[in-house]
Design a protein around this motif. Structure first.
Motif, PDB file in Angstrom:
ATOM      1  N   LEU B  90      12.785  10.657 -52.580  1.00 28.25           N
ATOM      2  CA  LEU B  90      14.331   9.658 -52.254  1.00 28.25           C
ATOM      3  C   LEU B  90      13.312   8.241 -53.090  1.00 28.25           C
ATOM      4  O   LEU B  90      14.530   7.480 -53.276  1.00 28.25           O
ATOM      5  CB  LEU B  90      13.152   8.974 -50.922  1.00 28.25           C
ATOM      6  CG  LEU B  90      13.738   9.265 -49.864  1.00 28.25           C
ATOM      7  CD1 LEU B  90      13.074   8.547 -48.279  1.00 28.25           C
ATOM      8  CD2 LEU B  90      14.720   9.382 -49.649  1.00 28.25           C
ATOM      9  N   GLY B  93      15.379   8.773 -56.514  1.00 27.47           N
ATOM     10  CA  GLY B  93      16.788   8.729 -56.068  1.00 27.47           C
ATOM     11  C   GLY B  93      16.480   7.683 -56.136  1.00 27.47           C
ATOM     12  O   GLY B  93      17.623   6.760 -56.860  1.00 27.47           O
ATOM     13  N   VAL B  94      16.360   6.519 -55.798  1.00 26.72           N
ATOM     14  CA  VAL B  94      16.265   5.318 -55.521  1.00 26.72           C
ATOM     15  C   VAL B  94      16.258   4.960 -57.007  1.00 26.72           C
ATOM     16  O   VAL B  94      16.829   3.722 -57.247  1.00 26.72           O
ATOM     17  CB  VAL B  94      15.580   4.673 -54.637  1.00 26.72           C
ATOM     18  CG1 VAL B  94      15.449   3.146 -54.948  1.00 26.72           C
ATOM     19  CG2 VAL B  94      15.507   5.343 -53.343  1.00 26.72           C
ATOM     20  N   VAL B  97      18.953   5.328 -58.710  1.00 25.24           N
ATOM     21  CA  VAL B  97      20.469   4.747 -58.199  1.00 25.24           C
ATOM     22  C   VAL B  97      20.380   2.731 -59.386  1.00 25.24           C
ATOM     23  O   VAL B  97      21.485   2.637 -59.522  1.00 25.24           O
ATOM     24  CB  VAL B  97      19.853   3.791 -57.080  1.00 25.24           C
ATOM     25  CG1 VAL B  97      21.279   2.513 -56.805  1.00 25.24           C
ATOM     26  CG2 VAL B  97      20.659   5.156 -56.276  1.00 25.24           C
ATOM     27  N   PHE B 101      22.504   4.562 -61.402  1.00 28.57           N
ATOM     28  CA  PHE B 101      24.265   5.150 -61.417  1.00 28.57           C
ATOM     29  C   PHE B 101      25.347   3.167 -60.617  1.00 28.57           C
ATOM     30  O   PHE B 101      25.983   3.388 -60.576  1.00 28.57           O
ATOM     31  CB  PHE B 101      23.954   5.283 -59.656  1.00 28.57           C
ATOM     32  CG  PHE B 101      24.100   7.863 -59.932  1.00 28.57           C
ATOM     33  CD1 PHE B 101      24.568   8.173 -59.784  1.00 28.57           C
ATOM     34  CD2 PHE B 101      22.562   7.659 -60.352  1.00 28.57           C
ATOM     35  CE1 PHE B 101      24.745   9.812 -60.055  1.00 28.57           C
ATOM     36  CE2 PHE B 101      22.141   8.923 -60.785  1.00 28.57           C
ATOM     37  CZ  PHE B 101      23.432   9.401 -60.206  1.00 28.57           C
ATOM     38  N   ALA B 102      23.908   2.622 -60.353  1.00 27.93           N
ATOM     39  CA  ALA B 102      24.466   1.211 -60.113  1.00 27.93           C
ATOM     40  C   ALA B 102      25.383   0.508 -60.879  1.00 27.93           C
ATOM     41  O   ALA B 102      24.690   0.584 -61.957  1.00 27.93           O
ATOM     42  CB  ALA B 102      23.878   0.333 -58.892  1.00 27.93           C
ATOM     43  N   PRO B 103      26.262  -0.296 -60.356  1.00 26.33           N
ATOM     44  CA  PRO B 103      27.172  -0.976 -61.947  1.00 26.33           C
ATOM     45  C   PRO B 103      25.467  -1.804 -62.099  1.00 26.33           C
ATOM     46  O   PRO B 103      24.824  -2.253 -61.271  1.00 26.33           O
ATOM     47  CB  PRO B 103      28.297  -1.618 -61.217  1.00 26.33           C
ATOM     48  CG  PRO B 103      28.346  -1.184 -59.490  1.00 26.33           C
ATOM     49  CD  PRO B 103      27.319  -0.144 -58.975  1.00 26.33           C
ATOM     50  N   LEU B 106      25.064  -4.888 -60.126  1.00 23.28           N
ATOM     51  CA  LEU B 106      24.421  -4.548 -58.958  1.00 23.28           C
ATOM     52  C   LEU B 106      22.898  -3.965 -58.546  1.00 23.28           C
ATOM     53  O   LEU B 106      21.783  -4.285 -58.083  1.00 23.28           O
ATOM     54  CB  LEU B 106      25.619  -3.611 -58.163  1.00 23.28           C
ATOM     55  CG  LEU B 106      25.359  -3.314 -57.016  1.00 23.28           C
ATOM     56  CD1 LEU B 106      25.199  -5.316 -55.686  1.00 23.28           C
ATOM     57  CD2 LEU B 106      25.980  -2.449 -55.862  1.00 23.28           C
ATOM     58  N   ARG B 108      20.610  -5.683 -60.208  1.00 24.22           N
ATOM     59  CA  ARG B 108      19.371  -6.374 -60.609  1.00 24.22           C
ATOM     60  C   ARG B 108      18.887  -6.208 -58.767  1.00 24.22           C
ATOM     61  O   ARG B 108      17.359  -6.760 -58.488  1.00 24.22           O
ATOM     62  CB  ARG B 108      19.576  -7.338 -61.565  1.00 24.22           C
ATOM     63  CG  ARG B 108      18.968  -7.987 -61.111  1.00 24.22           C
ATOM     64  CD  ARG B 108      18.733  -9.360 -62.582  1.00 24.22           C
ATOM     65  NE  ARG B 108      18.677  -9.283 -64.040  1.00 24.22           N
ATOM     66  CZ  ARG B 108      18.083  -9.729 -64.095  1.00 24.22           C
ATOM     67  NH1 ARG B 108      18.008 -11.625 -63.961  1.00 24.22           N
ATOM     68  NH2 ARG B 108      17.992  -9.477 -65.811  1.00 24.22           N
ATOM     69  N   LEU B 110      19.759  -4.443 -56.338  1.00 24.07           N
ATOM     70  CA  LEU B 110      19.230  -3.545 -55.192  1.00 24.07           C
ATOM     71  C   LEU B 110      17.656  -3.377 -55.863  1.00 24.07           C
ATOM     72  O   LEU B 110      16.605  -2.973 -54.985  1.00 24.07           O
ATOM     73  CB  LEU B 110      19.921  -2.182 -55.883  1.00 24.07           C
ATOM     74  CG  LEU B 110      21.238  -1.627 -55.573  1.00 24.07           C
ATOM     75  CD1 LEU B 110      21.727  -0.815 -55.947  1.00 24.07           C
ATOM     76  CD2 LEU B 110      21.618  -3.081 -54.266  1.00 24.07           C
ATOM     77  N   ILE B 114      13.864  -3.379 -53.563  1.00 24.50           N
ATOM     78  CA  ILE B 114      13.481  -2.683 -53.262  1.00 24.50           C
ATOM     79  C   ILE B 114      11.692  -3.039 -53.652  1.00 24.50           C
ATOM     80  O   ILE B 114      10.479  -2.936 -52.528  1.00 24.50           O
ATOM     81  CB  ILE B 114      13.271  -1.260 -54.159  1.00 24.50           C
ATOM     82  CG1 ILE B 114      14.284  -0.603 -54.047  1.00 24.50           C
ATOM     83  CG2 ILE B 114      11.738  -0.559 -54.183  1.00 24.50           C
ATOM     84  CD1 ILE B 114      14.490   0.193 -52.376  1.00 24.50           C
ATOM     85  N   TRP B 207      24.960  14.099 -64.090  1.00 22.22           N
ATOM     86  CA  TRP B 207      24.125  14.317 -63.489  1.00 22.22           C
ATOM     87  C   TRP B 207      22.659  15.107 -64.630  1.00 22.22           C
ATOM     88  O   TRP B 207      22.164  15.428 -64.748  1.00 22.22           O
ATOM     89  CB  TRP B 207      24.119  14.850 -62.615  1.00 22.22           C
ATOM     90  CG  TRP B 207      22.966  16.409 -62.154  1.00 22.22           C
ATOM     91  CD1 TRP B 207      23.807  17.856 -61.877  1.00 22.22           C
ATOM     92  CD2 TRP B 207      21.677  15.871 -61.331  1.00 22.22           C
ATOM     93  NE1 TRP B 207      22.307  18.128 -61.243  1.00 22.22           N
ATOM     94  CE2 TRP B 207      21.304  17.109 -61.751  1.00 22.22           C
ATOM     95  CE3 TRP B 207      21.071  14.419 -61.816  1.00 22.22           C
ATOM     96  CZ2 TRP B 207      20.124  17.740 -61.258  1.00 22.22           C
ATOM     97  CZ3 TRP B 207      19.431  14.777 -61.515  1.00 22.22           C
ATOM     98  CH2 TRP B 207      19.116  16.293 -60.986  1.00 22.22           C
TER      99      TRP B 207
END
Lengths: 365, 313, 259
Positions: B90, B93-94, B97, B101-103, B106, B108, B110, B114, B207
């Motif tokens: 997990l 994966g986070v 992201v 993966f995240a723009p 966004l 920062r 996200l 966390i 990927w």
């Protein structure tokens, strides 16, 4: 590395002589709205199945995610090829991981706010638990205890931590001892908090005899946890100060120690303050060491050097595990105190980040 | 110009009083840290040593300190390992992201979210675990007992409160996740742009680019992050003490109401009422925990240090 | 207050690595001495040894003598901090202190040494130094703005003002224009011209036209060979170096055949 291309013939930009394969520059892709479409369909399917079988929300969500994670890559595989399908699958998986990781935060905040908000009355903040049985009472004593113990921990940790960072960055470069300290500071970050509490107890027992409980002991234990955080963040910040500034100062005939005090430290001040606040936020919520060495009490105690001292985390723990009879009043107080503690810790976090963002000097460029 | 200080006779280089004092203070602060760490080991040893010869009455009827500590150590390791099995994939994966993966805008925010997860005090996680998570796990445990009961992990009988070692591990996983994420996302973000662009220029998908460049670059970082998360899970006290309904058995059954306890939780639960040699016994178990987490953290940092050197140039 | 500098048999080391070998030269007072040479030949290293900035780098050291005002600045009982107060320095990239205003930046050398002074005296130092650095007219209305709010060329002149505010005897400049545009460069060159009536100036430059424009004397540094230390090849009046140098390698460098 060859790109597996769809078999359909497509127009190509140029067909080179010499018998090379023509690489089509376009290949079929899913429409832009494909993820949304699959998403809607997955939710619909899950709702249908869930309602038919009488499932709960959690199971339906799980099914929707599963359907999406299977359907979109499958569709992509048919249209776009295996590699693109894999890419879409991974994208789905990592985003699911993120959402899953957010679930505890969301549910926890919801629980704490919905259960704790009703407790936030003036009485709750201004009364201690002295002579309170059943309803009423407050967390004044615990707030004061947390403030005092954390304050004393900061008074110990901040000077030691910053000076140690100064040593590592300004004086210790390339020295063996500095390398050892850097490494041990890293290892020290991982000391379990309960071990820090036991350390403080084992230390104080020698001077004060068995069964010692003292707020200052809690400060010592918290310092053990706090110092490495302060050192690490201050060290990072001092390293960011460009050498040009130090040299500019030396070239003006300024001794090294004044250069550090008047140029290096002020330049990195915002970052260091941020680090200290984050460290305070981290230790203010610590429970285990305080449980061991500071204990708990129902009354206000302003003297960190004698007797038991209540703190918010320990108060939460005891209010919830030994709520008294009837239990709901104690449990309510636990949730209220948890909300207060979370608000304190999270606002420290947010303010700390705001400080680093607003006050860090623009270094020239 | 300021007054020149009186030149000292010996040919040693001139040192100003201010510099000597200041650098001395700085060095003293550094030494303080060494002393503190040594102090933790020394004082725990001093106060824990009497436990070696303690009578059974001080150890809840166990006839030796090893017999007392071993079940606790077993529970500590089991809960922490379970937590890592859940948290590591997990967390990676986070981290992906946030780093890839995240723009940009966004990611920062996200990251902040966390970090907030890491900021929640452990005692509040305890409240959440016992009040929110545990009751919601009961159904799952019953299902596991019914359908996977042939596995030693799920033999049951399923706990009716949900306060099992698996629930405790879930809470630990939530607490360790931000630590693993924080380190891995930093390393992922440091992957040289040149490598990543090279992979993309070869026609790799996102990927494939991650598998070709980000993972190899971040391998040692991921290992060390996992070790540090493990260290956190091993030493975490309150969440386990509150969530777990422990009976002190040694068992791989993850869903029943009889569970092994952990060293840290046991100390927290027993210390308030302990006196005399019982205190020394608890401190001894704390020393064991200290040694275990020290080794884990030591390995984690050593791997991280080696990785940076090997891969950054 | 300008002083001449005599360098004799100077070897400069980084740890065990000999970077510059056997430099001897005389730098005249109240004149501009330019140091030129290919990259990596040790001219900046040499410049930094003239105010003991070289030893700020761990492991770096110097053998030999640099005599200023009858005193060898590498004698054991000399305080490097005092040396740097009388030999100021301007760096390649402008480096005003980001936490200080323009006003405070000019006074940094005085204030950091904790010299207390009345406001009127401080004001007059600031004005005099900024005027000396040809910056006063541009910043006199915003002295309380941060130093980093200025343009690159202004920042560099601010750094010069900061260096002359402590009234040094010598001013060292390490490629002061290499990070600047042509207009700022010309402003700095004019400034160097004005300053030389009061200061002994040593400037390292990659730009040979600049050396020819601003300096009276020029020293040419070169590597003795690949992997060998740098050394002073030739030191002569600038007019001679650029018209009729003694050494063939100097001529080769100046005419652009290498470097």
């Amino acid at each position: 590395m060859s790109t597996p291309t769809p078999t359909t013939e497509r127009e190509t930009l140029s067909s080179r002589p010499g018998g090379r394969h023509d690489l089509p520059l376009t290949h079929p892709t899913l429409p832009r709205f494909a993820p949304a479409l699959v998403g809607v369909m997955a939710v619909a399917a899950a709702l249908l199945v869930g309602l038919l079988l009488g499932w709960g929300l959690a199971l339906m969500t799980l099914l929707a995610v599963l359907v999406y994670a299977v359907a979109l890559p499958l569709w992509a595989r048919i249209v776009e090829g295996t590699r693109a399908a894999k890419d879409r699958l991974v994208t789905t998986l990592v985003w699911s991981a993120f959402v899953l990781a957010m679930l505890p935060l969301v549910t926890l905040m919801f629980e704490v706010i919905s259960k704790g908000a009703k407790m936030l009355t003036a009485q709750f903040f201004t009364y201690s638990m002295r002579n309170v049985i059943g309803e009423g009472g407050g967390i004044y004593h615990a707030i004061m205890g947390t403030l005092l113990i954390t304050l004393f921990a900061a008074l110990i940790s901040v000077p030691v931590g910053i000076m140690a960072a100064v040593y590592l960055v300004e004086y210790g470069q390339g020295k063996r001892m500095a390398r050892v300290i850097t490494f041990l500071v890293d290892v020290m970050t991982g000391i379990p908090s309960i071990v820090a509490g036991l350390f403080a107890y084992a230390l104080f027992v020698i001077f004060f005899g068995p069964g010692v409980r003292m707020g200052f002991g809690g400060s010592i234990a918290l310092s053990v946890l706090m110092i490495p955080i302060v050192v690490r963040s201050a060290e990072e910040m001092l390293k960011l100060v460009p050498d040009e500034l130090r040299e500019a100062s030396y070239a003006l005939g300024v001794p090294k120690w004044r250069t550090v005090v008047k140029v290096v430290l002020p330049t990195s001040l915002a970052g260091i303050v941020t680090g200290v606040m984050l460290a305070v936020a981290r230790v203010a919520g610590e429970t285990a060491p305080l449980l061991i060495i500071a204990g708990d009490t129902d009354s206000v105690n302003f003297n960190v050097f004698s007797e038991r001292m209540a703190t918010l985390p320990v108060f939460i723990y005891y209010s919830f595990t030994q709520p008294g009879v009837p239990p709901e009043f104690g449990e309510d107080r636990a949730w209220g105190a948890a909300l207060v503690l979370i608000v304190i810790v999270m606002s420290l976090n947010l303010v700390a980040r705001a400080v680093s963002k607003l006050f860090s000097p623009k270094t020239g460029r | 110009m300021t007054v020149t200080e009186a030149a000292p006779k010996p040919p040693a280089p001139v040192r100003r009083t201010g510099d000597v004092v200041f650098s001395g203070l700085a060095r003293a602060a550094g030494i303080t840290i060494l002393v503190a760490l040594a102090g933790v080991a020394v004082f725990l040893t001093i106060e824990g040593f009497p436990a070696v010869t303690a009578p059974a009455s001080a150890m809840g009827g166990k006839s030796g300190i090893v017999l007392y500590v071993w079940p606790l150590l077993f529970g500590t390791l089991l809960a922490a390992l379970l937590a890592m099995i859940i948290a590591t994939p997990l967390a990676i994966g986070v981290a992906l992201v946030i780093s890839h993966f995240a723009p940009r805008k966004l990611s920062r925010t996200l990251g902040y979210l966390i970090d907030l997860l890491a900021a929640v005090p452990s005692v509040v996680y305890g409240l959440w675990g016992i009040n929110f998570l545990a009751p919601r796990m009961v159904g799952l445990y019953e299902w596991l007992e019914e359908n996977l009961g042939f596995l030693p992990f799920f033999t049951g009988p399923a706990s009716s409160t949900g306060r099992t070692i698996l629930t405790a591990s879930l809470v630990l996983a939530v607490m360790a996740l931000p630590i693993i994420t924080a380190i891995t996302r930093e390393i992922f973000a440091q992957t040289p742009v040149l490598h990543q662009e090279a992979a993309l220029a070869l026609g790799a998908t996102r990927w494939e680019m991650i598998r070709m460049t980000v993972f190899p670059y971040g391998r040692s970082g991921m290992v060390s992050a996992t070790m540090l998360g493990l260290g956190r899970a091993l030493g975490e006290t309150m969440a386990v003490a509150m969530v777990l309904s422990a009976t002190g058995v040694i068992s791989f059954n993850l869903i029943s109401s009889t569970n092994p306890s952990t060293i840290a939780a046991n100390i927290a639960l027993q210390f308030g009422e302990a006196s005399g040699l019982k205190v020394n016994v608890l401190i001894f178990s704390g020393l064991v925990l200290f040694v275990v987490t020290f080794i884990v953290n030591f390995l984690g940092r050593a791997i991280a240090g080696r990785g940076y050197k090997g891969e950054s140039r | 207050m300008a002083k001449s500098i005599d360098v004799s048999d100077l070897d400069i080391y980084y740890g065990d690595f000999l970077a510059v070998e056997g430099v001897s030269m005389t730098i005249r007072a109240r004149s501009v001495t330019a140091l030129i040479g290919p990259s990596g030949c040790g001219k900046s290293t040499f410049l930094r040894s003239l105010n003991r900035m070289h030893e700020v780098i761990p492991g770096a050291r110097v053998d030999g003598k640099i005599v200023i005002d009858g005193q060898n600045m590498y004698d054991a009982d000399v305080d490097p901090v005092q040396v740097r107060r009388s030999v100021g320095m301007v760096f390649q990239r402008p480096n005003p202190f980001p936490t200080m205003s323009i006003y405070e930046n000019v006074l940094a050398g005085n204030r950091l040494n904790s010299k207390r002074m009345p406001k009127s005296e401080a004001d007059s130092i600031v004005e005099k130094s900024l005027k000396g650095a040809n910056l006063w007219e541009e910043v006199k209305n915003r002295l309380n703005k941060p130093g980093s709010s200025l343009s690159g060329g202004q920042q560099q002149r601010l750094c010069i003002a900061r260096a002359i505010a402590v009234e040094p005897q010598v001013l060292l400049m390490d490629e002061p224009c290499s990070a600047l545009d042509p207009i700022s460069t010309s402003a700095i060159e004019d400034l160097i011209h004005d300053l030389k009536s009061d200061y002994t100036i040593v400037i390292v430059t990659h730009n040979m036209q600049q050396a020819a424009r601003v300096s009276e004397d020029t020293g040419f540094f070169n590597l003795a060979g690949a992997g060998k230390p740098g050394r002073l090849v030739e030191m002569n009046p600038t007019s001679k170096i650029f018209s009729n140098p003694d050494e063939p390698s100097t001529e080769a460098y100046i005419s652009g055949r290498f470097g």
